[in-house]
Design a protein around this motif. Structure first.
Motif, PDB file in Angstrom:
ATOM      1  N   LYS A  89       0.818  -1.225   0.000  1.00 17.26           N
ATOM      2  CA  LYS A  89       0.000   0.000   0.000  1.00 17.26           C
ATOM      3  C   LYS A  89       0.854   1.279   0.000  1.00 17.26           C
ATOM      4  O   LYS A  89       0.458   2.313   0.538  1.00 17.26           O
ATOM      5  N   THR A  90       2.043   1.200  -0.574  1.00 18.62           N
ATOM      6  CA  THR A  90       2.915   2.377  -0.674  1.00 18.62           C
ATOM      7  C   THR A  90       2.268   3.413  -1.596  1.00 18.62           C
ATOM      8  O   THR A  90       1.818   3.068  -2.688  1.00 18.62           O
ATOM      9  N   PRO A  91       2.201   4.689  -1.212  1.00 17.23           N
ATOM     10  CA  PRO A  91       1.684   5.714  -2.125  1.00 17.23           C
ATOM     11  C   PRO A  91       2.506   5.759  -3.410  1.00 17.23           C
ATOM     12  O   PRO A  91       3.738   5.814  -3.366  1.00 17.23           O
ATOM     13  N   ILE A  92       1.819   5.713  -4.541  1.00 20.34           N
ATOM     14  CA  ILE A  92       2.479   5.670  -5.838  1.00 20.34           C
ATOM     15  C   ILE A  92       2.117   6.906  -6.657  1.00 20.34           C
ATOM     16  O   ILE A  92       0.934   7.227  -6.829  1.00 20.34           O
ATOM     17  N   ILE A  93       3.146   7.596  -7.152  1.00 19.92           N
ATOM     18  CA  ILE A  93       2.964   8.682  -8.120  1.00 19.92           C
ATOM     19  C   ILE A  93       3.314   8.111  -9.485  1.00 19.92           C
ATOM     20  O   ILE A  93       4.431   7.639  -9.700  1.00 19.92           O
ATOM     21  N   ALA A  94       2.365   8.151 -10.423  1.00 19.11           N
ATOM     22  CA  ALA A  94       2.623   7.675 -11.779  1.00 19.11           C
ATOM     23  C   ALA A  94       2.739   8.872 -12.712  1.00 19.11           C
ATOM     24  O   ALA A  94       2.036   9.870 -12.544  1.00 19.11           O
ATOM     25  N   LEU A  95       3.648   8.785 -13.675  1.00 18.41           N
ATOM     26  CA  LEU A  95       3.731   9.849 -14.662  1.00 18.41           C
ATOM     27  C   LEU A  95       3.976   9.279 -16.041  1.00 18.41           C
ATOM     28  O   LEU A  95       4.648   8.256 -16.201  1.00 18.41           O
ATOM     29  N   THR A  96       3.380   9.939 -17.021  1.00 14.89           N
ATOM     30  CA  THR A  96       3.581   9.593 -18.415  1.00 14.89           C
ATOM     31  C   THR A  96       3.620  10.887 -19.211  1.00 14.89           C
ATOM     32  O   THR A  96       3.616  11.969 -18.656  1.00 14.89           O
ATOM     33  N   GLY A  97       3.670  10.786 -20.532  1.00 15.36           N
ATOM     34  CA  GLY A  97       3.756  11.958 -21.392  1.00 15.36           C
ATOM     35  C   GLY A  97       4.623  11.653 -22.594  1.00 15.36           C
ATOM     36  O   GLY A  97       5.305  10.627 -22.656  1.00 15.36           O
ATOM     37  N   SER A  98       4.608  12.548 -23.573  1.00 11.61           N
ATOM     38  CA  SER A  98       5.373  12.337 -24.797  1.00 11.61           C
ATOM     39  C   SER A  98       6.843  12.685 -24.631  1.00 11.61           C
ATOM     40  O   SER A  98       7.703  12.052 -25.216  1.00 11.61           O
ATOM     41  N   GLU A 156      -2.033   0.723 -23.371  1.00 11.28           N
ATOM     42  CA  GLU A 156      -0.851   0.334 -22.591  1.00 11.28           C
ATOM     43  C   GLU A 156      -0.813   1.048 -21.252  1.00 11.28           C
ATOM     44  O   GLU A 156      -0.500   0.436 -20.224  1.00 11.28           O
ATOM     45  N   ILE A 157      -1.094   2.351 -21.237  1.00 12.57           N
ATOM     46  CA  ILE A 157      -1.102   3.090 -19.975  1.00 12.57           C
ATOM     47  C   ILE A 157      -2.203   2.557 -19.064  1.00 12.57           C
ATOM     48  O   ILE A 157      -1.998   2.388 -17.851  1.00 12.57           O
ATOM     49  N   GLU A 158      -3.351   2.270 -19.646  1.00  9.72           N
ATOM     50  CA  GLU A 158      -4.454   1.694 -18.858  1.00  9.72           C
ATOM     51  C   GLU A 158      -4.013   0.390 -18.202  1.00  9.72           C
ATOM     52  O   GLU A 158      -4.281   0.152 -17.009  1.00  9.72           O
ATOM     53  N   PHE A 159      -3.321  -0.457 -18.961  1.00  6.97           N
ATOM     54  CA  PHE A 159      -2.848  -1.740 -18.442  1.00  6.97           C
ATOM     55  C   PHE A 159      -1.825  -1.534 -17.316  1.00  6.97           C
ATOM     56  O   PHE A 159      -1.892  -2.202 -16.270  1.00  6.97           O
ATOM     57  N   LEU A 160      -0.894  -0.608 -17.507  1.00  2.00           N
ATOM     58  CA  LEU A 160       0.122  -0.352 -16.477  1.00  2.00           C
ATOM     59  C   LEU A 160      -0.515   0.212 -15.209  1.00  2.00           C
ATOM     60  O   LEU A 160      -0.065  -0.086 -14.098  1.00  2.00           O
ATOM     61  N   CYS A 161      -1.554   1.015 -15.373  1.00  2.00           N
ATOM     62  CA  CYS A 161      -2.263   1.541 -14.198  1.00  2.00           C
ATOM     63  C   CYS A 161      -2.955   0.419 -13.427  1.00  2.00           C
ATOM     64  O   CYS A 161      -3.008   0.447 -12.188  1.00  2.00           O
ATOM     65  N   GLN A 162      -3.480  -0.567 -14.141  1.00  2.00           N
ATOM     66  CA  GLN A 162      -4.131  -1.695 -13.476  1.00  2.00           C
ATOM     67  C   GLN A 162      -3.134  -2.500 -12.641  1.00  2.00           C
ATOM     68  O   GLN A 162      -3.497  -3.095 -11.616  1.00  2.00           O
ATOM     69  N   ILE A 163      -1.869  -2.502 -13.059  1.00  2.00           N
ATOM     70  CA  ILE A 163      -0.825  -3.191 -12.296  1.00  2.00           C
ATOM     71  C   ILE A 163      -0.365  -2.339 -11.113  1.00  2.00           C
ATOM     72  O   ILE A 163      -0.283  -2.808  -9.977  1.00  2.00           O
ATOM     73  N   ALA A 164      -0.069  -1.070 -11.377  1.00  2.00           N
ATOM     74  CA  ALA A 164       0.562  -0.206 -10.369  1.00  2.00           C
ATOM     75  C   ALA A 164      -0.432   0.463  -9.435  1.00  2.00           C
ATOM     76  O   ALA A 164      -0.060   0.882  -8.331  1.00  2.00           O
ATOM     77  N   LEU A 165      -1.680   0.623  -9.854  1.00  2.00           N
ATOM     78  CA  LEU A 165      -2.713   1.255  -9.033  1.00  2.00           C
ATOM     79  C   LEU A 165      -2.221   2.574  -8.431  1.00  2.00           C
ATOM     80  O   LEU A 165      -2.150   2.734  -7.206  1.00  2.00           O
ATOM     81  N   PRO A 166      -1.887   3.554  -9.261  1.00  2.00           N
ATOM     82  CA  PRO A 166      -1.308   4.798  -8.739  1.00  2.00           C
ATOM     83  C   PRO A 166      -2.283   5.593  -7.874  1.00  2.00           C
ATOM     84  O   PRO A 166      -3.497   5.575  -8.093  1.00  2.00           O
ATOM     85  N   ASP A 167      -1.722   6.302  -6.907  1.00  2.00           N
ATOM     86  CA  ASP A 167      -2.496   7.175  -6.026  1.00  2.00           C
ATOM     87  C   ASP A 167      -2.496   8.613  -6.516  1.00  2.00           C
ATOM     88  O   ASP A 167      -3.352   9.413  -6.104  1.00  2.00           O
ATOM     89  N   TYR A 168      -1.523   8.960  -7.347  1.00  2.00           N
ATOM     90  CA  TYR A 168      -1.386  10.310  -7.906  1.00  2.00           C
ATOM     91  C   TYR A 168      -0.896  10.152  -9.339  1.00  2.00           C
ATOM     92  O   TYR A 168      -0.274   9.148  -9.684  1.00  2.00           O
ATOM     93  N   GLY A 169      -1.141  11.185 -10.159  1.00  2.00           N
ATOM     94  CA  GLY A 169      -0.679  11.091 -11.538  1.00  2.00           C
ATOM     95  C   GLY A 169      -0.315  12.433 -12.138  1.00  2.00           C
ATOM     96  O   GLY A 169      -0.823  13.478 -11.722  1.00  2.00           O
ATOM     97  N   LEU A 170       0.587  12.375 -13.108  1.00  2.00           N
ATOM     98  CA  LEU A 170       1.052  13.561 -13.823  1.00  2.00           C
ATOM     99  C   LEU A 170       1.297  13.186 -15.277  1.00  2.00           C
ATOM    100  O   LEU A 170       1.901  12.145 -15.558  1.00  2.00           O
ATOM    101  N   ILE A 171       0.831  14.011 -16.201  1.00  2.00           N
ATOM    102  CA  ILE A 171       1.193  13.890 -17.610  1.00  2.00           C
ATOM    103  C   ILE A 171       2.075  15.081 -17.952  1.00  2.00           C
ATOM    104  O   ILE A 171       1.667  16.228 -17.754  1.00  2.00           O
TER     105      ILE A 171
END
Length: 426
Positions: A89-98, A156-171
């Motif tokens: 249950k570690t807080p996860i920040i996910a980020l993606t973008g071009s 692909e991003i949707e799939f990675l989110c299902q694995i990582a279950l991020p608590d925060y996000g940034l593009i």
């Protein structure tokens, strides 16, 4: 074997291995497959090299009780990572973008690590294998995880989110990258916004650059936004200079960085916003960004002999290439030299996007220009200062007979071009 049972064995292992050349003692080896290799065939080598267990999916490689047979090794790796993430249950920040994902991730990591025990994606291990490996390296003492997510196709991003279950996000941004897979800039926006959609569905906060109208539109009507402003309208954060090294003003203090390019200011602003959200002390934020030194051919400024080199050769797409050229145009120097390599994965848009770069150079930049790769080789130009080389070997021959001195040099191209090789001749 169930994931729960496998997880019990995983807890006996201090690390995960996927390459027998890099086996760590008592690790759990996952026999992944690729186009040109079958990890199952290395199970015996992995055990002999110190692995405690081997996860395989082909029965003929079942050597002993240390081998764990599953239906699909990759799927098992992903399921185990998701299970581990749920346990901690570690807080996860996910980020993606071009563009700018890795630099932004590293800046966020630098800022947050001044007050927290953090773990971030190593390098650019941001795909369907890299994300699970990063999650599985989380330990109970990690207070915040920072996960970079890359993609070149929809879902692909949707799939990675299902694995990582991020608590925060940034593009970071939406740009003309991987058009071959996404189809268009509209496809890029839709694909990257899969991160926003996941966060909305789970009522999690989004860090939003309100100076980017496309991002604002994608996050419209969502009430869990942490916004930041990259303009100087609030007089708390503004760009001072970007030539050749970037500096900015933050809380009435000028902060000089080791980064080049005005385009990196957005990345800095995001890191400051996230640091502020997590209540990192402003003096720690300033120091972290000031001390951050880019590596791996990303926005590096290198002095070599009499030359100043901007090395940004890790990757390239039309958006990042144009941003680098705009910054290069504004940087003062009596002599300028460009080394630009092909931009990959542009599909049907490849020819026009490469020609657009040439047209921009002809109109806006006075420099000795070297264009390398089959795509740039097909472009048309009337500028005698622009030379095209179909291969790097062709360029090598030219460099062997022509030296470059006392110049400001920009080197940029897609990873497959490996343009950092130019450094050998400067």
């Amino acid at each position: 074997m169930t994931i729960q049972a496998l997880y019990t064995l995983f807890q006996e292992c201090p690390s995960i291995s996927t390459d027998t050349r890099k086996i760590t003692p008592n690790s759990m080896f996952f026999a992944l497959k690729g186009d040109n290799f079958n990890g199952n065939s290395f199970a015996k080598t992995a055990l002999e090299s110190g692995a405690k267990y081997c996860v395989i999916d082909e029965k003929e490689f079942l050597i002993n009780e240390k081998c764990i047979l599953v239906d699909d090794v990759l799927k098992t790796l992903q399921e185990l990572a998701n299970y581990h993430r749920k346990q901690l249950k570690t807080p996860i920040i996910a980020l993606t973008g071009s563009n700018g994902k890795t630099t932004t991730k590293e800046l966020i990591h630098a800022v947050l690590s001044t007050q927290f025990k953090t773990l971030a994606t190593k390098g650019n291990l941001n795909n369907h294998i890299g994300v699970p490996l990063t999650l599985l390296s989380l330990t109970r003492d990690v207070e915040i995880g920072i996960i970079e997510m890359g993609a070149n196709h929809h879902k692909e991003i949707e799939f990675l989110c299902q694995i990582a279950l991020p608590d925060y996000g940034l593009i970071t941004n939406f740009g003309k990258a991987h058009l071959e897979g996404f189809g268009s800039i509209e496809g890029v926006i839709k694909a990257k916004s899969e991160l926003y959609e996941h966060l909305k569905q789970h009522h999690k906060p989004i860090f939003l650059n309100i100076n980017d109208p496309v991002q604002v539109k994608q996050a419209a009507n969502y009430n869990k936004l942490v916004t930041f402003d990259t303009s100087d309208s609030n007089h708390t954060l503004k760009l001072k200079s970007a030539q050749p090294l970037l500096s900015f003003e933050y809380q009435n203090t000028t902060v000089k960085t080791h980064l080049t390019g005005a385009y990196n200011f957005n990345n800095i602003c995001a890191a400051i916003a996230i640091g502020t959200y997590f209540k990192v002390r402003p003096e720690f934020i300033k120091q972290a960004i000031k001390n951050y030194i880019p590596t791996n051919n990303r926005s590096q400024v290198i002095k070599k002999g009499t030359n100043t080199i901007i090395l940004d050769a890790y990757n390239a797409n039309p958006t990042s290439m144009m941003a680098a050229l705009e910054n290069f145009k504004q940087t003062e120097s009596n002599q300028k030299v460009l080394f630009l390599g092909d931009m990959f994965e542009l599909g049907a848009d490849s020819a026009i996007e490469h020609q657009n770069i040439v047209n921009y150079i002809e109109k806006h930049i006075i420099a000795n220009v070297n264009l390398i790769g089959s795509n740039f080789f097909k472009t048309k130009t009337v500028n005698p200062l622009i030379k095209t080389f179909e291969t790097f070997e062709d360029l090598r021959s030219d460099l062997n007979s022509n030296t470059v001195n006392n110049a400001l040099i920009l080197i940029k191209g897609s990873r497959g071009m490996a343009l950092e090789r130019v450094l050998e001749f400067l």
